[in-house]
Design a protein around this motif. Structure first.
Motif, PDB file in Angstrom:
ATOM      1  N   TRP A 162     -35.936 -41.869  16.735  1.00  0.00           N
ATOM      2  CA  TRP A 162     -35.768 -41.079  18.049  1.00  0.00           C
ATOM      3  C   TRP A 162     -34.603 -40.299  17.839  1.00  0.00           C
ATOM      4  O   TRP A 162     -33.415 -40.711  18.343  1.00  0.00           O
ATOM      5  CB  TRP A 162     -35.766 -42.091  19.181  1.00  0.00           C
ATOM      6  N   ALA A 198     -31.527 -37.757  18.411  1.00  0.00           N
ATOM      7  CA  ALA A 198     -30.880 -37.015  19.276  1.00  0.00           C
ATOM      8  C   ALA A 198     -31.302 -35.513  19.427  1.00  0.00           C
ATOM      9  O   ALA A 198     -31.390 -34.699  18.250  1.00  0.00           O
ATOM     10  CB  ALA A 198     -29.409 -36.974  19.517  1.00  0.00           C
ATOM     11  N   THR A 256     -28.149 -45.096  25.274  1.00  0.00           N
ATOM     12  CA  THR A 256     -29.470 -44.681  25.598  1.00  0.00           C
ATOM     13  C   THR A 256     -29.715 -45.537  26.963  1.00  0.00           C
ATOM     14  O   THR A 256     -29.701 -46.822  26.822  1.00  0.00           O
ATOM     15  CB  THR A 256     -30.476 -45.010  24.645  1.00  0.00           C
ATOM     16  N   THR A 257     -29.672 -44.901  28.114  1.00  0.00           N
ATOM     17  CA  THR A 257     -30.023 -45.727  29.436  1.00  0.00           C
ATOM     18  C   THR A 257     -31.521 -45.492  29.873  1.00  0.00           C
ATOM     19  O   THR A 257     -31.892 -44.178  30.003  1.00  0.00           O
ATOM     20  CB  THR A 257     -29.114 -45.530  30.635  1.00  0.00           C
ATOM     21  N   ALA A 289     -34.634 -47.445  20.296  1.00  0.00           N
ATOM     22  CA  ALA A 289     -33.224 -47.011  20.278  1.00  0.00           C
ATOM     23  C   ALA A 289     -32.492 -48.284  19.511  1.00  0.00           C
ATOM     24  O   ALA A 289     -31.696 -47.814  18.724  1.00  0.00           O
ATOM     25  CB  ALA A 289     -32.926 -46.898  21.598  1.00  0.00           C
ATOM     26  N   ASP A 342     -28.286 -47.969  18.355  1.00  0.00           N
ATOM     27  CA  ASP A 342     -27.957 -47.230  19.632  1.00  0.00           C
ATOM     28  C   ASP A 342     -27.828 -48.362  20.779  1.00  0.00           C
ATOM     29  O   ASP A 342     -28.670 -49.181  20.917  1.00  0.00           O
ATOM     30  CB  ASP A 342     -28.997 -46.295  20.053  1.00  0.00           C
ATOM     31  N   VAL A 402     -28.349 -49.828  24.308  1.00  0.00           N
ATOM     32  CA  VAL A 402     -29.394 -49.976  25.435  1.00  0.00           C
ATOM     33  C   VAL A 402     -28.879 -50.465  26.538  1.00  0.00           C
ATOM     34  O   VAL A 402     -28.786 -51.467  26.706  1.00  0.00           O
ATOM     35  CB  VAL A 402     -30.581 -50.491  24.481  1.00  0.00           C
ATOM     36  N   GLY A 438     -24.469 -39.640  26.777  1.00  0.00           N
ATOM     37  CA  GLY A 438     -25.513 -40.044  26.265  1.00  0.00           C
ATOM     38  C   GLY A 438     -26.842 -39.909  26.531  1.00  0.00           C
ATOM     39  O   GLY A 438     -27.011 -38.672  26.803  1.00  0.00           O
ATOM     40  N   ARG A 439     -27.750 -40.387  26.357  1.00  0.00           N
ATOM     41  CA  ARG A 439     -29.140 -40.315  26.719  1.00  0.00           C
ATOM     42  C   ARG A 439     -29.776 -40.877  27.795  1.00  0.00           C
ATOM     43  O   ARG A 439     -29.510 -42.135  27.981  1.00  0.00           O
ATOM     44  CB  ARG A 439     -30.066 -40.549  25.414  1.00  0.00           C
ATOM     45  N   GLU A 494     -28.102 -35.980  27.838  1.00  0.00           N
ATOM     46  CA  GLU A 494     -29.666 -35.833  27.389  1.00  0.00           C
ATOM     47  C   GLU A 494     -30.609 -36.340  28.213  1.00  0.00           C
ATOM     48  O   GLU A 494     -30.718 -37.587  28.298  1.00  0.00           O
ATOM     49  CB  GLU A 494     -29.899 -36.180  25.851  1.00  0.00           C
TER      50      GLU A 494
END
Length: 286
Positions: free
Chosen positions: A19, A21, A83-84, A117, A122, A124, A173-174, A202
Motif C-alpha cells: 500500500w 503512499a 494510517t487511521t 498497513a 505503519d 494503525v 498521515g493517511r 492523504e
C-alpha cells in the motif's frame, strides 16, 4: 499466527499486498514509504556536485579518491505512514436484512487494510464512527486482531457523525473513510475532510453500496430511512425507476465531491469479494 477469527482467509488472500503512499511522506520512523527528506538512506538515487556548506558526511569519499571530484550521495529516506481507518457504524450500514450487509463488507475491508498497513510497519488506528469505539494508532503485532475484536463487538445503529470523527484526527498521515455516506450531514463531513486534506492528510473515501440499493425489486415497497425510521415513502412502478436514477446521480455526486478534495474515491458493492476490493483501494481506485 495471531488469532483473527473469521478474517483469517481474507488476510491470507491479501498476503504480500503493498500500500504505497500517494506522495512522499514527512520524515519519521524508518518504514517503507518514500520520505520528503533526502539523506544517507539505504536507497541510493543519484549524485550531485558537492557545494560549500554541504554536510561532508554525505560526500562519496571513494569517488573523490578515484576522480578527484567531490560529489554528494543523494538518497531517499524511508518513513512510516500513520494510517487511521474510520468505519461508519450507523444504522444504514445494517442493510440488507438478507445476504452480506454493508457493515459485513466494511468490517472485512477495515481488518484487511489494517493488515496491509501493519505489514509495512505503519501505525494503525481505528475509529468506529457512531459506536464510540476504536483505538489510537499503534504498531503492535496484535493490532489486526484487536481491530477484528473491536469491530465484532459493534452493532450498527443510530447516526455516525463522520465529520466529528474526522475533526478529532491528527493533521497528518493517511485516513480511510469507509461509509455509505448516508449520514445526512454530508456537507459537514466534506468540510472536515477538506480541512484534513489542506493539512496534507492523504484521504481515501470507500463508498459502501448494497446490490439491493442499485437494483431494487420492481414490486412496490416502502423506502425507509434507517437512521430516521419515521421518514417513510412508498415506492412503486415508475417511482422505482426514478429512485434508481436519483440514486445513480447521487453516487456520481459523492464521487465528484471527494475527488475534488484530492481524495481517492472507491465504490465497493456488497457482492464484491473483499480481497479484490482491498487491492483496488490500495491502488487508489479503478
Amino acid at each position: 499466527m495471531t488469532e483473527v477469527g473469521r478474517y483469517g482467509t481474507l488476510l491470507d488472500a491479501i498476503h504480500g499486498v503493498r500500500w504505497p503512499a500517494r506522495a512522499r511522506v514527512a520524515a519519521g520512523a524508518a518504514g517503507t514509504h518514500s520520505s520528503r527528506q533526502q539523506g544517507l538512506a539505504v536507497e541510493f538515487t543519484a549524485y550531485r556536485p558537492h557545494r560549500q556548506g554541504d554536510d561532508p558526511s554525505h560526500l562519496d569519499w571513494k569517488l573523490l579518491a578515484r576522480t578527484d571530484r567531490a560529489y554528494q550521495r543523494i538518497s531517499i529516506e524511508r518513513s512510516t505512514l500513520l494510517t487511521t481507518l474510520i468505519v461508519d457504524a450507523s444504522a444504514s450500514m445494517d442493510f440488507p436484512d438478507v445476504g452480506p450487509r454493508k457493515w459485513d463488507r466494511a468490517c472485512e475491508l477495515t481488518v484487511g487494510l489494517a493488515g496491509v498497513a501493519q505489514s509495512a510497519g505503519d501505525p494503525v488506528g481505528l475509529v468506529v464512527a457512531g459506536a464510540g469505539a476504536g483505538f489510537h494508532p499503534r504498531t503492535r503485532r496484535g493490532v489486526v486482531a484487536h481491530t477484528a475484536t473491536v469491530l465484532d463487538l459493534v452493532r450498527p445503529d443510530g447516526v455516525a457523525e463522520l465529520a466529528a470523527s474526522l475533526r478529532r484526527l491528527p493533521a497528518r498521515g493517511r485516513v480511510v473513510v469507509i461509509s455509505d455516506f448516508l449520514d445526512g450531514d454530508g456537507d459537514a463531513t466534506l468540510a472536515a475532510a477538506r480541512d484534513r486534506a489542506a493539512a496534507g492528510v492523504e484521504l481515501i473515501a470507500v463508498h459502501m453500496v448494497a446490490v439491493e440499493e442499485l437494483q431494487p425489486s420492481g414490486a412496490p415497497f416502502d423506502a425507509v430511512d434507517p437512521e430516521r425510521p419515521s421518514e417513510r415513502r412508498p415506492l412503486g412502478g415508475s417511482e422505482v425507476v426514478a429512485y434508481q436514477r436519483a440514486f445513480d446521480a447521487w453516487r456520481e455526486t459523492v464521487a465528484e465531491q471527494w475527488r475534488a478534495l484530492g481524495a481517492a474515491y472507491v465504490e465497493v458493492r456488497t457482492d464484491e469479494p473483499a480481497d479484490r476490493a482491498i487491492r483496488r483501494i490500495v491502488r487508489g481506485g479503478g
